[in-house]
Write a protein that holds these residues in place. Structure first.
Motif, mmCIF file in Angstrom:
data_model
loop_
_atom_site.group_PDB
_atom_site.id
_atom_site.type_symbol
_atom_site.label_atom_id
_atom_site.label_comp_id
_atom_site.label_asym_id
_atom_site.label_seq_id
_atom_site.Cartn_x
_atom_site.Cartn_y
_atom_site.Cartn_z
ATOM 1 N N HIS A 64 0.852 -1.184 0.000
ATOM 2 C CA HIS A 64 0.000 0.000 0.000
ATOM 3 C C HIS A 64 0.895 1.244 0.000
ATOM 4 O O HIS A 64 1.870 1.296 0.758
ATOM 5 N N PHE A 113 5.846 16.387 4.449
ATOM 6 C CA PHE A 113 6.505 15.167 3.991
ATOM 7 C C PHE A 113 6.060 14.902 2.558
ATOM 8 O O PHE A 113 4.874 14.872 2.261
ATOM 9 N N SER A 114 7.032 14.754 1.673
ATOM 10 C CA SER A 114 6.723 14.635 0.254
ATOM 11 C C SER A 114 7.313 13.342 -0.298
ATOM 12 O O SER A 114 8.523 13.166 -0.319
ATOM 13 N N VAL A 115 6.436 12.446 -0.719
ATOM 14 C CA VAL A 115 6.863 11.117 -1.149
ATOM 15 C C VAL A 115 6.826 11.005 -2.676
ATOM 16 O O VAL A 115 5.865 11.423 -3.324
ATOM 17 N N ASP A 116 7.883 10.432 -3.213
ATOM 18 C CA ASP A 116 8.039 10.231 -4.640
ATOM 19 C C ASP A 116 8.030 8.704 -4.857
ATOM 20 O O ASP A 116 8.955 8.022 -4.429
ATOM 21 N N TYR A 117 6.965 8.200 -5.458
ATOM 22 C CA TYR A 117 6.835 6.743 -5.657
ATOM 23 C C TYR A 117 7.503 6.346 -6.970
ATOM 24 O O TYR A 117 7.150 6.856 -8.029
ATOM 25 N N SER B 58 -0.936 9.820 6.528
ATOM 26 C CA SER B 58 -0.497 9.696 5.124
ATOM 27 C C SER B 58 -1.213 8.547 4.430
ATOM 28 O O SER B 58 -1.651 8.684 3.282
ATOM 29 N N ASP B 62 -3.550 8.978 1.243
ATOM 30 C CA ASP B 62 -3.220 8.270 0.001
ATOM 31 C C ASP B 62 -4.419 7.453 -0.486
ATOM 32 O O ASP B 62 -4.780 7.486 -1.663
ATOM 33 N N THR B 63 -5.057 6.753 0.444
ATOM 34 C CA THR B 63 -6.229 5.940 0.101
ATOM 35 C C THR B 63 -7.374 6.813 -0.398
ATOM 36 O O THR B 63 -8.002 6.517 -1.413
ATOM 37 N N THR B 81 -0.120 5.945 -7.032
ATOM 38 C CA THR B 81 0.400 7.246 -6.606
ATOM 39 C C THR B 81 1.733 7.542 -7.306
ATOM 40 O O THR B 81 2.614 6.685 -7.331
ATOM 41 N N ILE B 82 1.849 8.728 -7.884
ATOM 42 C CA ILE B 82 3.141 9.181 -8.432
ATOM 43 C C ILE B 82 3.860 9.952 -7.328
ATOM 44 O O ILE B 82 4.999 9.684 -7.002
ATOM 45 N N ASP B 83 3.169 10.958 -6.773
ATOM 46 C CA ASP B 83 3.736 11.631 -5.602
ATOM 47 C C ASP B 83 2.635 12.151 -4.716
ATOM 48 O O ASP B 83 1.502 12.354 -5.151
ATOM 49 N N LEU B 84 2.981 12.302 -3.468
ATOM 50 C CA LEU B 84 2.009 12.782 -2.485
ATOM 51 C C LEU B 84 2.757 13.626 -1.468
ATOM 52 O O LEU B 84 3.756 13.190 -0.898
ATOM 53 N N ARG B 85 2.277 14.859 -1.298
ATOM 54 C CA ARG B 85 2.892 15.737 -0.305
ATOM 55 C C ARG B 85 1.867 16.034 0.779
ATOM 56 O O ARG B 85 0.729 16.391 0.488
ATOM 57 N N ILE B 86 2.277 15.872 2.016
ATOM 58 C CA ILE B 86 1.382 16.135 3.140
ATOM 59 C C ILE B 86 1.947 17.292 3.955
ATOM 60 O O ILE B 86 3.145 17.310 4.249
#
Lengths: 170, 144
Positions: A64, A113-117, B58, B62-63, B81-86
């Motif tokens: 996930h 917080f910035s996530v790059d998948y 997060s 995302d969900t 998801t390509i990117d996600l900023r919280i």
């Protein structure tokens, strides 16, 4: 030359491991996700131990995205906290036994917080290491990378900013 | 519960991680989705304050963003998801359920753009906001 004799290795290892254990064990969400930490000197490697409950899409199946994000954020935060506490653990001003009893210094707080998948997460263990690029009195900036089988093929990376607990004490 | 909401709830609980976090679908449709995540001690990130860890927020964001993409009128076949900023505005109050609301405000051929907000019982002050980009997978005619 009368340099003090270096501490016995067992004593050094025990102190560092006890402090890390106290830090990690105190957080229920680390236990829920099944994250463990390996230590080499002051360097930490986090491991997300695979479990069915970390799956997002059961058809592929893949981790996930939220579990990946949480793993990265946890690694960034624990590494930052560990880096800040390191000096205290080494000079004896922080007592690992008191830490184990719940006397823990306040954690840094996530600002963003910035996530790059980069790839979809396979149903197996993942690893992550964070690097604290800047840690000031008020703010810290941390970058973290996660991978699975191959360290050069990142699963995801993230950058986060944190508010240091020392800034709130004033 | 209307049919679309029922289908979305079934889809949501088929995702093991979402189920493990106790998420429930509140509403969905037209590129919007709302999901609840109840407070649980296993989600605590700070043992001193008993506040839920940002990572759980997060996962909820995302969900919820992914579900908003699914309910967009263009009906993508799948998304990732390509990117996600919280951005974390404040700590969620311990003991309170967190509600996330996401909107897929733009969808191109390959990419969906989403915004989301998370709140606890005090709906006037957001706990966190998120912005993300998601892939749009369209069903090809050549599926066999």
């Amino acid at each position: 030359m009368n340099r003090p004799r270096p501490e016995p290795i067992q004593q050094v290892k025990h102190r560092r491991d006890a402090a890390l254990h106290a830090l990690v064990k105190s957080v229920p969400y680390i236990q829920f996700l099944g994250i463990t930490f390996d230590r080499r000197g002051d360097e930490l490697t986090a491991q997300l131990n695979f479990d069915e409950k970390l799956i997002g899409n059961p058809m592929i199946p893949a981790l996930h995205g939220g579990a990946t994000a949480a793993f990265l954020e946890m690694t960034a935060m624990v590494t930052l906290h560990w880096t800040v506490l390191w000096e205290g653990i080494e000079n004896g001003s922080l007592d690992p036994e008191a830490m184990a009893k719940g006397d823990l210094p306040r954690q840094p707080k996530t600002i963003d917080f910035s996530v790059d998948y980069l790839r979809s997460g396979l149903p197996r263990d993942a690893y992550a290491r964070a690097r604290v690029w800047r840690s000031g009195r008020r703010f810290a900036s941390v970058h973290v990378e996660a991978w699975q089988d191959n360290k050069d093929k990142l699963l995801a990376q993230a950058t986060g900013h944190f508010l240091m607990s020392s800034s709130e004490a004033e | 519960m209307n049919d679309e909401l029922k289908r979305a709830q079934e889809f949501l609980i088929a995702l093991p991680h979402s189920r493990a976090l106790g998420m429930t679908m509140v509403s969905c449709g037209g590129g919007e989705a709302a999901i609840l995540m109840p407070y649980d001690e296993k989600l605590i990130g700070d043992p001193k304050t008993r506040v839920v860890h940002g990572g759980a927020v997060s996962a909820l964001m995302d969900t919820c963003c992914g579900m908003a993409v699914f309910t967009h009128p263009d009906r993508p076949y799948s998304t990732a998801t390509i990117d996600l900023r919280i951005d974390y505005m404040r700590s969620a109050t311990p003991g309170q359920t967190i509600l996330a609301e996401a909107t897929c405000h733009q969808m191109t051929r390959n990419v969906a753009f989403v915004r989301a907000v998370a709140m606890d019982e005090d709906r006037s002050r957001p706990v966190a906001t998120a912005t993300g980009a998601f892939t749009v997978e369209r069903k090809t005619e050549a599926t066999s």
